[in-house]
Design a protein around this motif. Structure first.
Motif, PDB file in Angstrom:
ATOM      1  N   GLY A 463       0.909  -1.145   0.002  1.00 56.98           N
ATOM      2  CA  GLY A 463       0.050  -0.182   0.086  1.00 56.98           C
ATOM      3  C   GLY A 463       0.833   0.978  -0.019  1.00 56.98           C
ATOM      4  O   GLY A 463       0.242   2.387   0.063  1.00 56.98           O
ATOM      5  N   PHE A 464       2.275   1.118   0.033  1.00 54.55           N
ATOM      6  CA  PHE A 464       2.977   2.365  -0.076  1.00 54.55           C
ATOM      7  C   PHE A 464       4.242   1.844  -0.580  1.00 54.55           C
ATOM      8  O   PHE A 464       4.581   0.322  -0.892  1.00 54.55           O
ATOM      9  CB  PHE A 464       3.308   2.977   1.301  1.00 54.55           C
ATOM     10  CG  PHE A 464       4.112   1.932   2.147  1.00 54.55           C
ATOM     11  CD1 PHE A 464       5.662   2.237   2.341  1.00 54.55           C
ATOM     12  CD2 PHE A 464       3.706   1.054   2.900  1.00 54.55           C
ATOM     13  CE1 PHE A 464       6.249   1.470   2.995  1.00 54.55           C
ATOM     14  CE2 PHE A 464       4.451   0.081   3.490  1.00 54.55           C
ATOM     15  CZ  PHE A 464       5.820   0.339   3.981  1.00 54.55           C
ATOM     16  N   ASP A 465       5.213   2.682  -1.303  1.00 57.20           N
ATOM     17  CA  ASP A 465       6.662   2.452  -1.888  1.00 57.20           C
ATOM     18  C   ASP A 465       7.629   2.425  -0.918  1.00 57.20           C
ATOM     19  O   ASP A 465       7.928   3.705  -0.225  1.00 57.20           O
ATOM     20  CB  ASP A 465       6.669   3.285  -3.020  1.00 57.20           C
ATOM     21  CG  ASP A 465       7.922   2.860  -3.865  1.00 57.20           C
ATOM     22  OD1 ASP A 465       8.414   1.844  -3.387  1.00 57.20           O
ATOM     23  OD2 ASP A 465       8.254   3.853  -4.703  1.00 57.20           O
ATOM     24  N   LYS A 466       8.443   1.413  -0.370  1.00 56.51           N
ATOM     25  CA  LYS A 466       9.548   1.595   0.457  1.00 56.51           C
ATOM     26  C   LYS A 466      10.721   1.558  -0.186  1.00 56.51           C
ATOM     27  O   LYS A 466      11.704   1.923   0.527  1.00 56.51           O
ATOM     28  CB  LYS A 466       9.382   0.470   1.470  1.00 56.51           C
ATOM     29  CG  LYS A 466       9.727  -1.031   0.761  1.00 56.51           C
ATOM     30  CD  LYS A 466       9.572  -1.793   2.041  1.00 56.51           C
ATOM     31  CE  LYS A 466       9.757  -3.516   1.389  1.00 56.51           C
ATOM     32  NZ  LYS A 466       8.641  -3.923   0.933  1.00 56.51           N
ATOM     33  N   ASP A 467      11.051   1.550  -1.422  1.00 55.81           N
ATOM     34  CA  ASP A 467      12.362   1.684  -1.941  1.00 55.81           C
ATOM     35  C   ASP A 467      12.831   3.090  -2.155  1.00 55.81           C
ATOM     36  O   ASP A 467      12.032   3.970  -2.119  1.00 55.81           O
ATOM     37  CB  ASP A 467      12.382   1.105  -3.684  1.00 55.81           C
ATOM     38  CG  ASP A 467      11.812  -0.272  -3.531  1.00 55.81           C
ATOM     39  OD1 ASP A 467      12.098  -1.139  -2.649  1.00 55.81           O
ATOM     40  OD2 ASP A 467      11.055  -0.786  -4.740  1.00 55.81           O
ATOM     41  N   LYS A 468      13.978   3.078  -1.937  1.00 50.57           N
ATOM     42  CA  LYS A 468      14.990   4.295  -2.040  1.00 50.57           C
ATOM     43  C   LYS A 468      14.572   5.462  -1.102  1.00 50.57           C
ATOM     44  O   LYS A 468      14.532   6.533  -1.317  1.00 50.57           O
ATOM     45  CB  LYS A 468      15.066   4.744  -3.363  1.00 50.57           C
ATOM     46  CG  LYS A 468      15.444   4.031  -4.297  1.00 50.57           C
ATOM     47  CD  LYS A 468      15.715   4.517  -5.763  1.00 50.57           C
ATOM     48  CE  LYS A 468      16.296   3.779  -6.782  1.00 50.57           C
ATOM     49  NZ  LYS A 468      16.384   4.246  -8.359  1.00 50.57           N
ATOM     50  N   LEU A 469      13.819   5.002   0.134  1.00 47.69           N
ATOM     51  CA  LEU A 469      13.543   5.979   1.190  1.00 47.69           C
ATOM     52  C   LEU A 469      14.523   5.821   2.203  1.00 47.69           C
ATOM     53  O   LEU A 469      14.902   4.620   2.864  1.00 47.69           O
ATOM     54  CB  LEU A 469      12.264   5.446   1.769  1.00 47.69           C
ATOM     55  CG  LEU A 469      10.960   5.671   0.842  1.00 47.69           C
ATOM     56  CD1 LEU A 469       9.739   5.338   1.626  1.00 47.69           C
ATOM     57  CD2 LEU A 469      10.847   6.988   0.387  1.00 47.69           C
ATOM     58  N   VAL A 470      14.948   7.179   2.649  1.00 45.54           N
ATOM     59  CA  VAL A 470      15.949   7.068   3.681  1.00 45.54           C
ATOM     60  C   VAL A 470      15.331   7.835   4.913  1.00 45.54           C
ATOM     61  O   VAL A 470      14.703   8.773   4.615  1.00 45.54           O
ATOM     62  CB  VAL A 470      17.459   8.103   3.465  1.00 45.54           C
ATOM     63  CG1 VAL A 470      18.147   8.118   4.527  1.00 45.54           C
ATOM     64  CG2 VAL A 470      18.180   7.254   2.160  1.00 45.54           C
ATOM     65  N   VAL A 471      15.347   7.208   5.975  1.00 46.69           N
ATOM     66  CA  VAL A 471      14.590   7.820   7.227  1.00 46.69           C
ATOM     67  C   VAL A 471      15.901   8.364   8.122  1.00 46.69           C
ATOM     68  O   VAL A 471      16.572   7.437   8.473  1.00 46.69           O
ATOM     69  CB  VAL A 471      13.820   6.546   7.871  1.00 46.69           C
ATOM     70  CG1 VAL A 471      13.046   7.270   9.320  1.00 46.69           C
ATOM     71  CG2 VAL A 471      12.573   5.945   7.081  1.00 46.69           C
TER      72      VAL A 471
END
Length: 815
Positions: A463-471
């Protein structure tokens, strides 16, 4: 006599090198697998048992049942519960309390630039007397008595001060509040449910007037993990009732709710805390421990089966030896000792080799399982006792039946060469081969199903895109105040697509706050349980979450401070179909087991939009209702930047983001995570099980194949004249290959028929742990059976073909 037995055993092993090699290698691999898994299981079962008083330490667990019948448990209780119980109940010998108050920056007074972030954890003076964590420096009785004192671990002492003896030195919390180091503990062992880097004295909290007033009236906060050390022969049930009565007499529960207190033994915490809120310790799974132990025993049993099969199959080669020994006066007992000596020699050689292999494999195994297992002269005596017991058991298991069988043969028949093998012996040997391949097929099927489930988990639309996400963590007030400036500077970087600020993120590794949500105003203290994120207007676009109804937050600051978005599940629970104009009330918010509401007054908000459901927890958990409040909300402040990267030089981009943060706060410690990696950690235990099953399956198949190879070699040797006669009479090579192979192939097929329902049952149970799971497909079992058939045929093919193409004249001349 015993020396003579071993000399004869050595000569016999050396004479039959091929069969000896097969037996020793099979047992070595089986024992190595068993020892590694046994070390793991032993470590799991000894969790928290290293404390001197472990049998008398109990944790207070509170359970609350709502009016709707929903029961929740928490590992904390109010301060006064333990304070009054210790004074009023003689069964309680001592008490230790632990409470956590979020993370803070910590630095040494000697070097203020050496900053780290730690959980601000407070402990009562009883922490040092109830628990037996080894003390390196300081006074155990006085370490936590004074305000503004702190105890640290040896690793922390070296991290902050460069030395393990840090007693008397000063740490600065919350930027400049000094705490004196009064003791240094040895690093907490991996098999401890409690693990703390720094622990301040509980007396430090009572120097604050507001905190002291709170403690004096706190019966229900859930903020204090409480451990009682009880006197011998304490009636636990009676003490539970006393605690219940104490709380009831001093605290009025919410309308319609029922509360209950029960004491949980310290030794049970590791395996029986999965349903307890606020328990951040390591949690084990007893079911998997038993599965691994059973599988390890099967591996050894498969290796023992090889020994039994080969020994009983080869008895004709030793017929004259047995006969001469019997004619010379050897009793059956002496022959039993002789054959058991051979089995013992094989087992001892295998144990020695397996210990060498275990020590070689332990570094990688420890890294894989995140443990500190070892086997040496200093290892727990119970481990060595277990090794000696396993040696004895394997010796008798592998050697007793062949010894009984061979020592009971008739010497006259042996000398004449007229030995009739009973149907029972052949049936047993076939049954053992079936058992070996049955276990192998179950393990192959389990490995495939676990792989399919993990692939489903990795590829499922969350339900969301988690690729190339920096937290990136927000770790200071200055960064939080300057969040808009930092966000704008991040957005200017060439490789950054979008930036969002949030209080929590999907796949969160910290506690996600839960809120009560009410939209009918019937009772402001009641409502539906939901989770809560604080987000900004960029959250939906950064995470690629769909807005189904209504609108997103406005980009301007205060306009949406009283607006919220809700997901589909929340909308269904609240009966909301159209977002705009719907009002909801949030009367309380909780963090984990802490039952205190963090709200000064109920938060009334307007639903601005409804978003598509997205998984913000692992797929072990069902999708839950979620409220997304604007970043300027009274429920939870922002705690992260989430940066969507376009690609390119990621390392250089992260370095630039670090520089931007430090331009706002020089002492800010830059912490970041790649979100997809954090999601992988949610399934780490499942992937460990996948790899263990894969390795064990391969080992089981390899050992079974070794045994099948030995039986094939022997069968070909015993039927060499029959093969010669058949070839002289016109039999083809193909016909002879089929003749020699079909008996073994039948056994593998029988094993498949038995294994398939067993594999389905066990894997169906395993998949029940996932709220989202794959269906078990029929082809998994077909593939597993075909794999076993292929491995069996590959194993015997070379020997069978070699026997089939041998010169028949040479075979018929052989005596």
């Amino acid at each position: 006599m015993f020396i003579n037995y071993f000399k004869t055993a050595v000569r016999n092993l050396w004479k039959h090198k091929t069969f000896s090699f097969i037996n020793i290698i099979g047992l070595t691999i089986g024992l190595t697998s068993f020892l590694l898994i046994a070390l793991f299981v032993f470590d799991e079962h000894t969790f928290d048992r290293f404390h001197k008083n472990s049998d008398s330490i109990y944790r207070v667990v509170e359970s609350k049942t709502s009016a709707e019948g929903k029961t929740t448990k928490r590992s904390g209780t109010g301060f006064q519960v333990s304070a009054r119980a210790t004074a009023d109940m003689p069964e309680i010998k001592d008490v230790a309390r632990i409470s956590v108050y979020g993370r803070t920056n910590v630095a040494s007074a000697e070097n203020k630039e050496n900053v780290f972030y730690e959980d601000f954890t407070a402990g009562s003076n009883g922490f040092m007397s109830v628990f037996s964590f080894p003390l390196l420096y300081g006074d155990r009785n006085k370490a936590l008595t004074e305000p503004n004192s702190v105890i640290i671990t040896e690793e922390s002492a070296k991290k902050y001060f460069g030395t393990s003896n840090a007693v008397g030195k000063v740490l600065l919390f919350w930027d400049n509040v000094p705490y004196k180091v009064t003791a240094v503990l040895k690093d907490f062992p991996p098999n401890s449910s409690i693990s703390i880097n720094v622990l301040v004295s509980e007396a430090s909290l009572q120097t604050n007037d507001e905190a002291r007033k709170f403690l004096e009236t706190d019966w229900s906060s859930g903020a204090f993990a409480t451990f009682f050390q009880l006197k011998d022969k304490t009636d636990i049930t009676a003490l539970n009732n006393k605690l219940d009565n104490l709380i009831t007499a001093n605290h009025k529960a919410d309308a319609g709710t029922k509360s209950h207190v029960e004491l949980q033994a310290l030794k049970d915490i590791h395996f029986y805390s999965g349903d307890i809120e606020g328990d951040s310790g390591k949690k084990g799974n007893l079911s998997y421990i038993y599965v691994f132990l059973v599988v390890a025993c099967f591996i050894i049993f498969i290796a023992c089966i090889n020994y039994m099969n080969l020994s009983t199959a080869r008895f004709t080669n030793r017929g004259k030896e047995i006969a001469i020994r019997k004619v010379s006066g050897a009793s059956r007992v002496e022959l039993l000792k002789h054959f058991l000596a051979e089995a013992l020699l094989v087992t001892i050689l295998s144990v020695v080799l397996s210990l060498v292999l275990v020590n070689a494999l332990l570094p990688a195994f420890n890294s894989f399982t995140e443990k500190e297992l070892s086997i040496s002269a200093n290892t727990d005596y119970r481990i060595w006792t277990g090794i000696f017991l396993v040696t004895a058991i394997v010796t008798f298991l592998a050697g007793l039946y062949p010894a009984l069988f061979q020592s009971g043969l008739n010497p006259l028949s042996l000398l004449k060469g007229k030995i009739q093998v009973g149907r029972g012996n052949i049936s047993l040997r076939r049954s053992l081969v079936v058992f070996q391949f049955m276990i192998s097929i179950v393990l192959i099927a389990a490995t495939i199903i676990i792989y399919e489930q993990m692939r489903y988990v990795n590829n499922k639309d969350m339900g969301f895109d988690k690729d190339k996400l920096v937290v990136i963590d927000i770790n200071s007030g200055d960064v939080r105040l300057g969040a808009e400036t930092i966000k704008n500077e991040f957005a200017k970087l060439a490789q950054v697509r979008s930036v969002a600020v949030t209080s929590r993120v999907p796949g969160e590794w910290k506690t996600i706050p839960s809120v009560k949500v009410n939209n009918n105003n019937s009772n402001p203290n009641e409502g539906k349980d939901m989770y809560f994120f604080g987000v900004d207007e960029q959250f939906l676009s950064t995470y690629n979450i769909r807005l189904l109804n209504g609108r997103n937050f406005h980009a301007s600051g205060n306009a949406d401070s009283a607006a919220v978005l809700i997901n589909e599940s929340a909308a269904r629970e609240l009966g909301i179909t159209e977002a705009l104009g719907q009002a909801i009330t949030i009367p309380s918010v909780r963090f984990g087991g802490d039952n205190r509401s963090m709200l000064d007054k109920p938060f009334t908000a307007t639903v601005a939009g409804i978003v598509k459901d997205f998984n913000f927890q692992s797929l072990h958990e069902p999708l839950a209702p979620m409220v997304l409040g604007f970043r300027k909300n009274p429920v939870h402040v922002i705690d992260y930047f989430t940066v969507k990267l376009a690609g390119g030089d990621i390392e250089a981009t992260i370095k630039k983001m670090d520089e931007i943060l430090h331009s706002v706060d020089q002492r800010h410690l830059f912490e970041y995570h790649f979100l997809d990696k954090q999601w992988d950690l949610l399934y780490r235990e499942d992937k460990i099980r996948q790899i263990i099953f894969l390795v064990v399956a391969l080992l089981a198949i390899f050992i079974a194949a070794l045994g099948l190879l030995g039986l094939t070699i022997y069968a070909a040797e015993q039927r060499v004249k029959e093969i010669g006669v058949r070839k002289v009479l016109g039999a083809s090579v193909t016909g002879i290959v089929v003749m020699l192979s079909k008996d073994f192939l039948k056994l593998v097929l029988v094993a498949a028929v038995i294994a398939i329902p067993l594999a389905w049952f066990f894997m169906h149970k395993w998949l029940e742990d996932f709220a989202y799971r794959v269906d078990i497909k029929w082809w998994v079992f077909v593939l597993s059976a075909l794999a076993a058939v292929f491995i069996a045929m590959s194993t015997i093919c070379l020997q069978v073909v070699k026997a089939a193409i041998a010169n028949p004249v040479k075979s018929l001349r052989t005596e």
